[in-house]
Design a protein around this motif. Structure first.
Motif, mmCIF file in Angstrom:
data_model
loop_
_atom_site.group_PDB
_atom_site.id
_atom_site.type_symbol
_atom_site.label_atom_id
_atom_site.label_comp_id
_atom_site.label_asym_id
_atom_site.label_seq_id
_atom_site.Cartn_x
_atom_site.Cartn_y
_atom_site.Cartn_z
ATOM 1 N N ARG A 1 -2.629 -5.584 8.122
ATOM 2 C CA ARG A 1 -1.562 -4.578 7.959
ATOM 3 C C ARG A 1 -1.762 -3.913 6.609
ATOM 4 N NH1 ARG A 1 3.686 -6.836 8.874
ATOM 5 N NH2 ARG A 1 3.545 -6.015 10.975
ATOM 6 N N ASN B 1 0.642 1.177 4.275
ATOM 7 C CA ASN B 1 1.417 2.200 4.983
ATOM 8 C C ASN B 1 1.947 1.698 6.330
ATOM 9 O OD1 ASN B 1 -0.864 2.157 6.571
ATOM 10 N ND2 ASN B 1 -1.416 4.301 6.249
ATOM 11 N N ARG C 1 0.414 0.570 8.886
ATOM 12 C CA ARG C 1 -0.497 0.670 10.020
ATOM 13 C C ARG C 1 -1.316 -0.594 10.127
ATOM 14 N NH1 ARG C 1 -1.632 6.316 11.847
ATOM 15 N NH2 ARG C 1 -0.162 7.571 10.683
#
Length: 73
Positions: free
Chosen positions: A44, A47, A49
């Protein structure tokens, strides 16, 4: 290839790591370990994502200096 034990230690601690994919610093992935299987690791990014990366890349704590590379930039 990074071991299951090392990945588990990174996951449990929540430590930010760096994944060095090649000689360019801009191609490094920074984040925390979420999960993994035999061939991939889910990271992860800051941000939020999630990216899947090959386990053969270099995984190291973000606090450690990036290793030197021989490529010209």
């Amino acid at each position: 290839m990074i071991s299951d034990e090392q990945l588990d230690a990174y996951r449990i601690s929540g430590e930010k790591i760096r994944v060095v994919r090649d000689g360019l610093v801009s191609n490094d992935v920074k984040g925390i370990v979420l999960a993994w299987d035999e061939s991939q690791v889910m990271i992860r990014r800051p941000n939020k994502r999630v990216v899947k990366l090959d386990r053969n890349y270099l995984y190291q704590p973000f606090s450690e200096p990036r290793p030197e590379t021989d490529t010209a930039e």
